[in-house]
Every structure is written in C-alpha cells, then in structure tokens.
Design a protein around this motif. Sequence first.
Motif, PDB file in Angstrom:
ATOM      1  N   UNK A  10       0.823  -1.204   0.000  1.00 31.89           N
ATOM      2  CA  UNK A  10       0.000   0.000   0.000  1.00 31.89           C
ATOM      3  C   UNK A  10       0.866   1.266   0.000  1.00 31.89           C
ATOM      4  N   UNK A  11       2.001   1.231   0.667  1.00 30.09           N
ATOM      5  CA  UNK A  11       2.897   2.383   0.628  1.00 30.09           C
ATOM      6  C   UNK A  11       3.442   2.581  -0.790  1.00 30.09           C
ATOM      7  N   UNK A  12       3.782   1.496  -1.449  1.00 29.91           N
ATOM      8  CA  UNK A  12       4.240   1.583  -2.837  1.00 29.91           C
ATOM      9  C   UNK A  12       3.178   2.189  -3.746  1.00 29.91           C
ATOM     10  N   UNK A  13       1.930   1.751  -3.574  1.00 26.92           N
ATOM     11  CA  UNK A  13       0.838   2.314  -4.369  1.00 26.92           C
ATOM     12  C   UNK A  13       0.628   3.797  -4.041  1.00 26.92           C
ATOM     13  N   UNK A  14       0.780   4.142  -2.783  1.00 26.22           N
ATOM     14  CA  UNK A  14       0.665   5.546  -2.389  1.00 26.22           C
ATOM     15  C   UNK A  14       1.748   6.403  -3.017  1.00 26.22           C
ATOM     16  N   UNK A  15       2.954   5.881  -3.075  1.00 28.42           N
ATOM     17  CA  UNK A  15       4.066   6.614  -3.706  1.00 28.42           C
ATOM     18  C   UNK A  15       3.806   6.778  -5.197  1.00 28.42           C
ATOM     19  N   UNK A  16       3.323   5.734  -5.844  1.00 25.07           N
ATOM     20  CA  UNK A  16       2.962   5.839  -7.262  1.00 25.07           C
ATOM     21  C   UNK A  16       1.868   6.892  -7.442  1.00 25.07           C
ATOM     22  N   UNK A  17       0.933   6.951  -6.481  1.00 24.53           N
ATOM     23  CA  UNK A  17      -0.151   7.922  -6.545  1.00 24.53           C
ATOM     24  C   UNK A  17       0.300   9.364  -6.472  1.00 24.53           C
ATOM     25  N   UNK A  18       1.507   9.620  -5.997  1.00 22.54           N
ATOM     26  CA  UNK A  18       2.029  10.984  -5.958  1.00 22.54           C
ATOM     27  C   UNK A  18       2.177  11.518  -7.380  1.00 22.54           C
ATOM     28  N   UNK A  19       2.620  10.672  -8.304  1.00 27.93           N
ATOM     29  CA  UNK A  19       2.849  11.115  -9.683  1.00 27.93           C
ATOM     30  C   UNK A  19       1.738  10.696 -10.639  1.00 27.93           C
ATOM     31  N   UNK A  59       8.094  10.584   9.028  1.00 30.67           N
ATOM     32  CA  UNK A  59       8.251  11.170   7.697  1.00 30.67           C
ATOM     33  C   UNK A  59       7.795  12.627   7.721  1.00 30.67           C
ATOM     34  N   UNK A  60       8.573  13.477   7.087  1.00 29.70           N
ATOM     35  CA  UNK A  60       8.333  14.920   7.102  1.00 29.70           C
ATOM     36  C   UNK A  60       6.965  15.293   6.529  1.00 29.70           C
ATOM     37  N   UNK A  61       6.533  14.638   5.473  1.00 31.06           N
ATOM     38  CA  UNK A  61       5.264  14.984   4.834  1.00 31.06           C
ATOM     39  C   UNK A  61       4.105  14.171   5.381  1.00 31.06           C
ATOM     40  N   UNK A  62       4.263  12.858   5.425  1.00 27.32           N
ATOM     41  CA  UNK A  62       3.151  11.991   5.787  1.00 27.32           C
ATOM     42  C   UNK A  62       2.921  11.871   7.286  1.00 27.32           C
ATOM     43  N   UNK A  63       3.973  12.002   8.084  1.00 27.22           N
ATOM     44  CA  UNK A  63       3.864  11.813   9.525  1.00 27.22           C
ATOM     45  C   UNK A  63       2.790  12.669  10.189  1.00 27.22           C
ATOM     46  N   UNK A  64       2.828  13.990   9.993  1.00 27.53           N
ATOM     47  CA  UNK A  64       1.806  14.828  10.642  1.00 27.53           C
ATOM     48  C   UNK A  64       0.380  14.494  10.192  1.00 27.53           C
ATOM     49  N   UNK A  65       0.198  14.188   8.911  1.00 26.11           N
ATOM     50  CA  UNK A  65      -1.139  13.842   8.418  1.00 26.11           C
ATOM     51  C   UNK A  65      -1.644  12.548   9.051  1.00 26.11           C
ATOM     52  N   UNK A  66      -0.754  11.571   9.166  1.00 27.59           N
ATOM     53  CA  UNK A  66      -1.146  10.289   9.768  1.00 27.59           C
ATOM     54  C   UNK A  66      -1.496  10.487  11.240  1.00 27.59           C
ATOM     55  N   UNK A 117      -6.531  20.082  -1.837  1.00 26.99           N
ATOM     56  CA  UNK A 117      -5.690  19.376  -2.803  1.00 26.99           C
ATOM     57  C   UNK A 117      -6.390  18.126  -3.325  1.00 26.99           C
ATOM     58  N   UNK A 118      -7.002  17.365  -2.439  1.00 25.79           N
ATOM     59  CA  UNK A 118      -7.674  16.124  -2.848  1.00 25.79           C
ATOM     60  C   UNK A 118      -8.828  16.402  -3.800  1.00 25.79           C
ATOM     61  N   UNK A 119      -9.679  17.342  -3.448  1.00 24.96           N
ATOM     62  CA  UNK A 119     -10.838  17.648  -4.284  1.00 24.96           C
ATOM     63  C   UNK A 119     -10.397  18.274  -5.605  1.00 24.96           C
ATOM     64  N   UNK A 120      -9.385  19.112  -5.570  1.00 20.69           N
ATOM     65  CA  UNK A 120      -8.863  19.713  -6.803  1.00 20.69           C
ATOM     66  C   UNK A 120      -8.325  18.638  -7.740  1.00 20.69           C
ATOM     67  N   UNK A 121      -7.555  17.707  -7.207  1.00 17.35           N
ATOM     68  CA  UNK A 121      -6.994  16.644  -8.055  1.00 17.35           C
ATOM     69  C   UNK A 121      -8.096  15.754  -8.629  1.00 17.35           C
ATOM     70  N   UNK A 139      -4.542   7.618  -9.023  1.00 15.55           N
ATOM     71  CA  UNK A 139      -4.350   6.731  -7.878  1.00 15.55           C
ATOM     72  C   UNK A 139      -4.206   7.578  -6.610  1.00 15.55           C
ATOM     73  N   UNK A 140      -5.080   7.390  -5.630  1.00 15.86           N
ATOM     74  CA  UNK A 140      -5.028   8.254  -4.442  1.00 15.86           C
ATOM     75  C   UNK A 140      -3.873   7.890  -3.512  1.00 15.86           C
ATOM     76  N   UNK A 141      -3.154   8.886  -3.047  1.00 13.30           N
ATOM     77  CA  UNK A 141      -2.012   8.665  -2.162  1.00 13.30           C
ATOM     78  C   UNK A 141      -2.436   8.454  -0.712  1.00 13.30           C
ATOM     79  N   UNK A 142      -3.255   9.342  -0.200  1.00 12.26           N
ATOM     80  CA  UNK A 142      -3.562   9.359   1.230  1.00 12.26           C
ATOM     81  C   UNK A 142      -4.154   8.058   1.763  1.00 12.26           C
ATOM     82  N   UNK A 143      -5.170   7.470   1.111  1.00  8.39           N
ATOM     83  CA  UNK A 143      -5.714   6.220   1.677  1.00  8.39           C
ATOM     84  C   UNK A 143      -4.678   5.098   1.753  1.00  8.39           C
ATOM     85  N   UNK A 144      -3.793   5.043   0.764  1.00  5.74           N
ATOM     86  CA  UNK A 144      -2.776   3.992   0.782  1.00  5.74           C
ATOM     87  C   UNK A 144      -1.741   4.230   1.877  1.00  5.74           C
TER      88      UNK A 144
END
Length: 120
Positions: A12-21, A52-59, A75-79, A25-30
Amino acid sequence: MRALWITLGVTSLGLGIIGIVLPILPTTPFVLLSAFAFSRSSPRLHAALLAHRTFGPLILQWQTERAIPRRAKIMAVTMMTLVFLGSLLAGVSERVLLIQGIAMGGAAIFVLTRNRPSDE
C-alpha cells in the motif's frame, strides 16, 4: 500473520508513492493503510512512517482526531476534479465517466465532511 501485515503495508505504501505522480491513484488512503498495517506488524516501520516529514503529521492527525487539514482537503478535491475534467476532455466513455463521477464524488464527500485538526 506479521508477514502478511508487512506485505500489505509495503504494497500500500508503494501504491501511495505511485499515486504521488499518477493522479488517478489516491495517495492518502494507501499511506493511511500502510500506517495501520505497520502498526500491527512492525513498530520500526510504523515509527519511520510517522517520522516522515510529509506523511507523519497527516497520519498522526488522522489517528488522533480523525481529522484532515484544510489544505489536504483542497488538494484532494482539486486533483479529483482535474482528473475528471481530463477524462472528459479525453473523450472517455460515458460509462467510465459515470463510474469516475460516483467514485470520486463519494471520496470528495468523505474528505470534505471530515473534521479539521484542532490546531488549525
């Protein structure tokens, strides 16, 4: 069972990373699923994800308050909107547009109805 949770977390982390680009594919749920799986299997991997600098606070905000920051909501709704408009402009079939609209509409409603963090 531990190996299954680690495999789920890494996948799921791999899919989330792919979802960045890849905007379809949604990043946050993964990433959240990875945090959940790692919390069940590997304290070391879970701690690394939380640090993690980006994901840690959100999690942490999700785990403690079930909250999504305003910026992440925007960001989510815009994307989702851009992906849908891209599909529309690309001439994707009406059936696919309907499925996308229902799926992304439901996801947008979920995201927008979550609380914001108390520190925001």
